[in-house]
Write an enzyme that holds these catalytic residues in place. Sequence first.
Site, PDB file in Angstrom:
ATOM      1  N   TYR A  21       2.183 -23.817  32.021  1.00  0.00           N
ATOM      2  CA  TYR A  21       2.439 -22.864  33.101  1.00  0.00           C
ATOM      3  C   TYR A  21       3.844 -23.013  33.690  1.00  0.00           C
ATOM      4  O   TYR A  21       4.397 -22.062  34.222  1.00  0.00           O
ATOM      5  CB  TYR A  21       1.424 -23.047  34.233  1.00  0.00           C
ATOM      6  CG  TYR A  21       0.168 -22.235  34.088  1.00  0.00           C
ATOM      7  CD1 TYR A  21      -0.623 -22.346  32.949  1.00  0.00           C
ATOM      8  CD2 TYR A  21      -0.246 -21.369  35.095  1.00  0.00           C
ATOM      9  CE1 TYR A  21      -1.785 -21.623  32.826  1.00  0.00           C
ATOM     10  CE2 TYR A  21      -1.412 -20.642  34.979  1.00  0.00           C
ATOM     11  CZ  TYR A  21      -2.180 -20.766  33.841  1.00  0.00           C
ATOM     12  OH  TYR A  21      -3.335 -20.045  33.723  1.00  0.00           O
TER      13      TYR A  21
ATOM     14  N   LYS B 281      -6.136 -31.369  23.089  1.00  0.00           N
ATOM     15  CA  LYS B 281      -6.013 -30.890  21.710  1.00  0.00           C
ATOM     16  C   LYS B 281      -5.126 -31.899  20.991  1.00  0.00           C
ATOM     17  O   LYS B 281      -4.083 -31.562  20.416  1.00  0.00           O
ATOM     18  CB  LYS B 281      -5.427 -29.460  21.710  1.00  0.00           C
ATOM     19  CG  LYS B 281      -5.440 -28.766  20.366  1.00  0.00           C
ATOM     20  CD  LYS B 281      -6.834 -28.358  19.879  1.00  0.00           C
ATOM     21  CE  LYS B 281      -6.760 -27.804  18.458  1.00  0.00           C
ATOM     22  NZ  LYS B 281      -8.095 -27.533  17.879  1.00  0.00           N
TER      23      LYS B 281
ATOM     24  N   ASP C 101     -11.487 -26.910  21.675  1.00  0.00           N
ATOM     25  CA  ASP C 101     -12.309 -25.908  20.979  1.00  0.00           C
ATOM     26  C   ASP C 101     -13.780 -26.340  20.970  1.00  0.00           C
ATOM     27  O   ASP C 101     -14.686 -25.554  21.233  1.00  0.00           O
ATOM     28  CB  ASP C 101     -11.777 -25.642  19.563  1.00  0.00           C
ATOM     29  CG  ASP C 101     -11.525 -26.897  18.746  1.00  0.00           C
ATOM     30  OD1 ASP C 101     -11.535 -28.017  19.317  1.00  0.00           O
ATOM     31  OD2 ASP C 101     -11.301 -26.783  17.524  1.00  0.00           O
TER      32      ASP C 101
ATOM     33  N   ASP D 159      -7.779 -23.589  33.083  1.00  0.00           N
ATOM     34  CA  ASP D 159      -7.884 -22.176  33.465  1.00  0.00           C
ATOM     35  C   ASP D 159      -9.008 -21.523  32.674  1.00  0.00           C
ATOM     36  O   ASP D 159      -9.883 -20.853  33.223  1.00  0.00           O
ATOM     37  CB  ASP D 159      -6.542 -21.491  33.176  1.00  0.00           C
ATOM     38  CG  ASP D 159      -6.581 -20.008  33.500  1.00  0.00           C
ATOM     39  OD1 ASP D 159      -7.133 -19.641  34.552  1.00  0.00           O
ATOM     40  OD2 ASP D 159      -6.063 -19.213  32.680  1.00  0.00           O
TER      41      ASP D 159
ATOM     42  N   ASP E 191     -13.266 -20.769  33.890  1.00  0.00           N
ATOM     43  CA  ASP E 191     -13.877 -19.431  33.864  1.00  0.00           C
ATOM     44  C   ASP E 191     -15.165 -19.462  33.042  1.00  0.00           C
ATOM     45  O   ASP E 191     -16.173 -18.871  33.425  1.00  0.00           O
ATOM     46  CB  ASP E 191     -12.924 -18.402  33.228  1.00  0.00           C
ATOM     47  CG  ASP E 191     -12.161 -17.598  34.271  1.00  0.00           C
ATOM     48  OD1 ASP E 191     -11.944 -18.130  35.390  1.00  0.00           O
ATOM     49  OD2 ASP E 191     -11.773 -16.453  33.988  1.00  0.00           O
TER      50      ASP E 191
HETATM   51  C1  IPM Z   1      -6.699 -18.953  38.209  1.00  0.00           C
HETATM   52  C2  IPM Z   1      -6.025 -17.666  37.839  1.00  0.00           C
HETATM   53  C3  IPM Z   1      -4.520 -17.914  37.911  1.00  0.00           C
HETATM   54  C4  IPM Z   1      -4.177 -18.957  36.870  1.00  0.00           C
HETATM   55  C5  IPM Z   1      -3.644 -16.673  37.743  1.00  0.00           C
HETATM   56  C6  IPM Z   1      -4.058 -15.549  38.654  1.00  0.00           C
HETATM   57  C7  IPM Z   1      -2.196 -17.028  37.975  1.00  0.00           C
HETATM   58  O1  IPM Z   1      -6.445 -17.235  36.588  1.00  0.00           O
HETATM   59  O2  IPM Z   1      -6.488 -19.432  39.337  1.00  0.00           O
HETATM   60  O3  IPM Z   1      -7.446 -19.466  37.386  1.00  0.00           O
HETATM   61  O4  IPM Z   1      -3.995 -18.628  35.691  1.00  0.00           O
HETATM   62  O5  IPM Z   1      -4.082 -20.119  37.236  1.00  0.00           O
HETATM   63 MG    MG Z   2      -8.031 -18.364  35.767  1.00  0.00          MG
END
Ligand code: IPM
Ligand code: MG
Length: 359
Positions: free
Chosen positions: A141, A192, A225, A249, A253
């Site tokens: 990032y 990884k 993975d 990230d 999710d």
């Molecule tokens: C998160 C989001 C952010 C990230 C984006 C919106 C910059 O997806 O907080 O997970 O990728 O970190």
């Molecule tokens: Mg995210």
Amino acid sequence: MTHKLAILPGDGIGPDIVAEAVKVLTALRDDFGLEVAWDEAAVGGTAYDETGHPLPAATLELAQSAEAVLLGAVGGPRWEALDHSVRPERALLGLRKELGLFANLRPAKAFPELVEASALRPEVVAGIDIMVVRELTGGIYFGEPSGVEELADGRRRGVNTLVYTSDEIERIGWVAFDIARKRSGRVCSVDKANVLEATELWREVITELGERDYPDVALSHMYVDNAAMQLVRAPSQFDVMVTTNMFGDILSDEASMLTGSIGLLPSASLNQEGAGMYEPIHGSAPDIAGTGQANPLATILSVAMMLRYSLNEAPLADRVEGAVARVLADGWRTPDIAGNGEAVGTAEMGDAVIAALRE
Ligand code: IPM
Ligand code: MG
């Protein structure tokens, strides 16, 4: 000592859900003796519209002077065409970097009442309680070089750089091991290392740290993975997962989806001093902004994390979490978790939590 907070509602449903969290803070202040004061500021697309920048200097200063920041959500289709440098998401990255918020805690816990809402079979997700510890200010990032350049022959070349130093890995490792000690005593580090040298270093540093300082914590390693696959195959094998910025990230999710409602999951981003930023992990849901349908529970649970991790008010954190568990057990549902049943609105849900707090 009065705790000083910065409240940044942001875009989309941000103001709707933050309003409910502020009601909770007000109740904690007025009825439970929490000494707290706050100021609000604009962030994200809303701030861009007002000032031309998603993270105005005044907002950053407010955040820097606070013990903790509560953020709603940023972003929306209105601002998608903007240049990268002023996109609403930049405000998040800026706050993380400027406040040094290197440790991102993303719990994914299944509420028993909601296992039916998971995309996986109830018996697979029942009882899961995962804490994803994501490194937040390093890795791909923020690595340099980055950008898109035009080559002499007319082709374009895009670059991002995955880079970690041993101290960056060690400090996120400490956070994960410390949390594991307060939970089941297990950490799974995700990398990884079979392909990426930067994460080979990651594995080495985490291994050394575990052997040296945390012999009591059971450490395992997994390639990303495989971890992505194991999360849907048998998620209850995981407790604390520690990983890089980008893997975290993605995996957070994925983990959130196991629980049945992304509308229930809070997060904390902490710096070395224990100051932090707290936000729901869901986005700004512009399609339902202002309609009173958004689920405020993730934001209210973010207040609980704030009480626990930055304000040192664990008993009140327990109280808020208990109130949320209570309203769910009593059948209160916003549309996102109602299935075919009856649903209440954002403000009613907030009021129900406050009533449960006072019980
Ligand atoms: C998160 C989001 C952010 C990230 C984006 C919106 C910059 O997806 O907080 O997970 O990728 O970190
Ligand atoms: Mg995210």
